[in-house]
Design a protein around this motif. Structure first.
Motif, PDB file in Angstrom:
ATOM      1  N   ILE A  36      -7.237   2.506  -0.273  1.00 57.04           N
ATOM      2  CA  ILE A  36      -5.897   1.976  -0.055  1.00 57.04           C
ATOM      3  C   ILE A  36      -5.753   0.620  -0.739  1.00 57.04           C
ATOM      4  CG2 ILE A  36      -4.276   1.172   1.721  1.00 57.04           C
ATOM      5  CD1 ILE A  36      -5.590   3.199   3.636  1.00 57.04           C
ATOM      6  N   GLU A  37      -4.597   0.396  -1.343  1.00 55.63           N
ATOM      7  CA  GLU A  37      -4.292  -0.888  -1.958  1.00 55.63           C
ATOM      8  C   GLU A  37      -3.694  -1.815  -0.892  1.00 55.63           C
ATOM      9  OE1 GLU A  37      -4.517  -3.687  -3.738  1.00 55.63           O
ATOM     10  OE2 GLU A  37      -4.594  -2.287  -5.439  1.00 55.63           O
ATOM     11  N   ASN A  38      -4.491  -2.792  -0.468  1.00 56.38           N
ATOM     12  CA  ASN A  38      -4.058  -3.671   0.627  1.00 56.38           C
ATOM     13  C   ASN A  38      -3.624  -5.061   0.151  1.00 56.38           C
ATOM     14  OD1 ASN A  38      -4.379  -2.021   3.037  1.00 56.38           O
ATOM     15  ND2 ASN A  38      -6.591  -2.087   2.672  1.00 56.38           N
ATOM     16  N   ASP A  39      -3.278  -5.183  -1.122  1.00 58.67           N
ATOM     17  CA  ASP A  39      -2.880  -6.491  -1.650  1.00 58.67           C
ATOM     18  C   ASP A  39      -1.522  -6.958  -1.130  1.00 58.67           C
ATOM     19  OD1 ASP A  39      -5.197  -6.863  -2.958  1.00 58.67           O
ATOM     20  OD2 ASP A  39      -4.443  -6.512  -4.978  1.00 58.67           O
ATOM     21  N   PHE A  40      -0.683  -6.017  -0.716  1.00 58.49           N
ATOM     22  CA  PHE A  40       0.557  -6.442  -0.061  1.00 58.49           C
ATOM     23  C   PHE A  40       0.688  -5.703   1.273  1.00 58.49           C
ATOM     24  CE2 PHE A  40       1.671  -2.863  -2.763  1.00 58.49           C
ATOM     25  CZ  PHE A  40       2.558  -2.122  -2.008  1.00 58.49           C
ATOM     26  N   ASP A  41       1.509  -6.266   2.149  1.00 57.88           N
ATOM     27  CA  ASP A  41       1.491  -5.844   3.545  1.00 57.88           C
ATOM     28  C   ASP A  41       2.355  -4.605   3.799  1.00 57.88           C
ATOM     29  OD1 ASP A  41       0.861  -5.814   6.179  1.00 57.88           O
ATOM     30  OD2 ASP A  41       1.497  -7.854   6.618  1.00 57.88           O
ATOM     31  N   TRP A  42       1.899  -3.476   3.284  1.00 54.59           N
ATOM     32  CA  TRP A  42       2.631  -2.225   3.488  1.00 54.59           C
ATOM     33  C   TRP A  42       2.650  -1.820   4.961  1.00 54.59           C
ATOM     34  CZ3 TRP A  42       0.161   1.869   5.702  1.00 54.59           C
ATOM     35  CH2 TRP A  42      -1.240   1.824   5.715  1.00 54.59           C
ATOM     36  N   GLN A  43       1.595  -2.192   5.703  1.00 53.89           N
ATOM     37  CA  GLN A  43       1.522  -1.801   7.112  1.00 53.89           C
ATOM     38  C   GLN A  43       2.644  -2.432   7.930  1.00 53.89           C
ATOM     39  OE1 GLN A  43      -2.677  -3.083   7.071  1.00 53.89           O
ATOM     40  NE2 GLN A  43      -3.055  -1.309   8.356  1.00 53.89           N
ATOM     41  N   LYS A  44       2.877  -3.717   7.682  1.00 60.74           N
ATOM     42  CA  LYS A  44       3.964  -4.412   8.376  1.00 60.74           C
ATOM     43  C   LYS A  44       5.304  -3.752   8.053  1.00 60.74           C
ATOM     44  CE  LYS A  44       5.768  -9.104   9.067  1.00 60.74           C
ATOM     45  NZ  LYS A  44       5.641 -10.530   8.637  1.00 60.74           N
ATOM     46  N   GLN A  45       5.475  -3.385   6.803  1.00 63.01           N
ATOM     47  CA  GLN A  45       6.705  -2.730   6.353  1.00 63.01           C
ATOM     48  C   GLN A  45       6.893  -1.378   7.045  1.00 63.01           C
ATOM     49  OE1 GLN A  45       6.787  -1.081   2.287  1.00 63.01           O
ATOM     50  NE2 GLN A  45       8.488  -2.487   1.888  1.00 63.01           N
ATOM     51  N   HIS A  46       5.816  -0.608   7.141  1.00 62.54           N
ATOM     52  CA  HIS A  46       5.892   0.706   7.779  1.00 62.54           C
ATOM     53  C   HIS A  46       6.226   0.574   9.263  1.00 62.54           C
ATOM     54  CE1 HIS A  46       3.597   3.444   4.725  1.00 62.54           C
ATOM     55  NE2 HIS A  46       4.424   2.591   4.126  1.00 62.54           N
TER      56      HIS A  46
ATOM     57  N   ASN B 140      -0.658  10.761   1.262  1.00 63.71           N
ATOM     58  CA  ASN B 140      -0.454   9.326   1.480  1.00 63.71           C
ATOM     59  C   ASN B 140       1.021   8.972   1.715  1.00 63.71           C
ATOM     60  OD1 ASN B 140       0.056   9.901  -1.333  1.00 63.71           O
ATOM     61  ND2 ASN B 140      -0.003   7.687  -1.747  1.00 63.71           N
ATOM     62  N   ARG B 141       1.765   9.923   2.278  1.00 63.01           N
ATOM     63  CA  ARG B 141       3.170   9.622   2.578  1.00 63.01           C
ATOM     64  C   ARG B 141       3.652  10.453   3.765  1.00 63.01           C
ATOM     65  NH1 ARG B 141       6.716  11.653  -2.458  1.00 63.01           N
ATOM     66  NH2 ARG B 141       5.678   9.869  -3.402  1.00 63.01           N
ATOM     67  N   THR B 142       4.725   9.960   4.379  1.00 62.07           N
ATOM     68  CA  THR B 142       5.352  10.696   5.470  1.00 62.07           C
ATOM     69  C   THR B 142       6.834  10.365   5.469  1.00 62.07           C
ATOM     70  OG1 THR B 142       5.050  11.327   7.796  1.00 62.07           O
ATOM     71  CG2 THR B 142       5.073   8.963   7.338  1.00 62.07           C
TER      72      THR B 142
ATOM     73  N   HIS C 144      -7.594  -0.582   6.697  1.00 62.09           N
ATOM     74  CA  HIS C 144      -8.421   0.568   6.335  1.00 62.09           C
ATOM     75  C   HIS C 144      -8.726   0.493   4.844  1.00 62.09           C
ATOM     76  CE1 HIS C 144      -6.359   1.916   9.994  1.00 62.09           C
ATOM     77  NE2 HIS C 144      -7.393   2.719  10.181  1.00 62.09           N
ATOM     78  N   ASN C 145      -9.937   0.788   4.474  1.00 59.97           N
ATOM     79  CA  ASN C 145     -10.294   0.830   3.051  1.00 59.97           C
ATOM     80  C   ASN C 145     -10.006   2.194   2.442  1.00 59.97           C
ATOM     81  OD1 ASN C 145     -11.226  -1.848   2.807  1.00 59.97           O
ATOM     82  ND2 ASN C 145     -13.169  -1.276   3.775  1.00 59.97           N
ATOM     83  N   PHE C 146     -10.291   3.247   3.210  1.00 60.55           N
ATOM     84  CA  PHE C 146     -10.162   4.602   2.669  1.00 60.55           C
ATOM     85  C   PHE C 146      -9.000   5.348   3.326  1.00 60.55           C
ATOM     86  CE2 PHE C 146     -14.500   3.494   1.601  1.00 60.55           C
ATOM     87  CZ  PHE C 146     -14.632   3.991   0.312  1.00 60.55           C
TER      88      PHE C 146
ATOM     89  N   VAL D 254      -2.102   3.319  -3.104  1.00 61.12           N
ATOM     90  CA  VAL D 254      -3.536   3.574  -3.289  1.00 61.12           C
ATOM     91  C   VAL D 254      -4.014   2.952  -4.591  1.00 61.12           C
ATOM     92  CG1 VAL D 254      -3.507   5.693  -1.918  1.00 61.12           C
ATOM     93  CG2 VAL D 254      -3.145   5.823  -4.395  1.00 61.12           C
ATOM     94  N   LYS D 255      -5.290   2.632  -4.627  1.00 63.13           N
ATOM     95  CA  LYS D 255      -5.877   2.035  -5.826  1.00 63.13           C
ATOM     96  C   LYS D 255      -6.036   3.096  -6.910  1.00 63.13           C
ATOM     97  CE  LYS D 255      -8.271  -1.746  -3.511  1.00 63.13           C
ATOM     98  NZ  LYS D 255      -9.548  -2.425  -3.230  1.00 63.13           N
ATOM     99  N   HIS D 256      -5.641   2.732  -8.107  1.00 61.25           N
ATOM    100  CA  HIS D 256      -5.733   3.687  -9.215  1.00 61.25           C
ATOM    101  C   HIS D 256      -7.098   3.579  -9.890  1.00 61.25           C
ATOM    102  CE1 HIS D 256      -1.585   4.811  -8.766  1.00 61.25           C
ATOM    103  NE2 HIS D 256      -1.229   3.538  -8.778  1.00 61.25           N
ATOM    104  N   SER D 257      -7.628   4.726 -10.218  1.00 61.71           N
ATOM    105  CA  SER D 257      -8.937   4.789 -10.853  1.00 61.71           C
ATOM    106  C   SER D 257      -8.778   5.212 -12.312  1.00 61.71           C
ATOM    107  CB  SER D 257      -9.815   5.795 -10.110  1.00 61.71           C
ATOM    108  OG  SER D 257     -10.981   6.076 -10.838  1.00 61.71           O
ATOM    109  N   LYS D 258      -9.737   4.835 -13.133  1.00 60.95           N
ATOM    110  CA  LYS D 258      -9.737   5.267 -14.537  1.00 60.95           C
ATOM    111  C   LYS D 258     -10.185   6.720 -14.662  1.00 60.95           C
ATOM    112  CE  LYS D 258     -10.475   0.616 -16.351  1.00 60.95           C
ATOM    113  NZ  LYS D 258     -11.418  -0.309 -17.011  1.00 60.95           N
TER     114      LYS D 258
END
Length: 206
Positions: free
Chosen positions: A72-82, A40-42, A111-113, A57-61
């Protein structure tokens, strides 16, 4: 020989060296997700030197979660930042504008996954390089594989274990920081364009 790899986010040059020189490719999708890897990085060459682009990414228990189930955690606009980071890094490169209209939609789609996104970035690169890539995916996980049948390059997803050193090519900011080795294959594509595939076929993985 079959080559076994992890699908990663805009894969490293070493990943594509392995792919460009393979007869068959299998992507590992049954593994447990590992943090702080290229799943999940480059890394790109920014005006300030090397820059990490990280997908939240969303953290699971659950203590162990398969990579194919990672959301993917889409609550903030990481795509725009990238995308802004890519523009700052490569706007003045020889081929960024040529590929801009094709890469932009990747950053406009939610993307969800993680796995779906990684395969989309893979498709973008292979089409851009006109690299015909037929691949399959794993159906179960094996810690070890038969070395007589499979070249196991899964370790390339962990940048710390990837010690490959490649020939230098011209980079946008190399007059400031020199050549930076084995970045995202985007760095090669935006700087070398149609010559990128020839470069990949001529390199060796350590």
């Amino acid at each position: 020989m079959n080559t076994l790899l992890h699908p990663t986010y805009f894969p490293s040059i070493s990943h594509f060296v392995a792919m460009a020189q393979s007869e068959e490719i299998t992507f590992e999708i049954e593994d447990n997700f590992q943090k702080q890897t290229n799943r999940n990085r480059t890394y790109i060459y920014s005006p300030n030197g090397i820059q990490l682009l990280n997908i939240p990414v969303k953290h699971s228990k659950l203590s162990h979660q398969k990579t194919k189930d990672i959301q993917i955690e889409n609550d903030f606009d990481w795509q725009k930042q990238h995308f802004k980071s890519l523009e700052a890094a490569y706007r003045s490169s020889p081929f960024f504008e040529y590929f801009e209209d094709d890469i932009r939609p990747i950053f406009e789609k939610k993307h969800n996954f993680l796995l779906d996104l990684n395969f989309e970035t893979l498709d973008f690169i292979t089409k851009s390089m006109r690299l015909k890539l037929d691949y399959k995916t794993t159906v179960e996980y094996f810690h070890e594989v038969d070395a007589n049948k499979v070249t196991d390059f899964r370790f390339l997803a962990n940048g710390k274990k990837d010690t490959s050193v490649f020939e230098s090519y011209t980079q946008v900011f190399d007059d400031k920081y020199g050549f930076i080795n084995n970045l995202s294959v985007l760095d090669l594509l935006f700087n070398e364009g149609k010559f990128a595939l020839d470069y990949l076929k001529s390199q060796k993985i350590s």
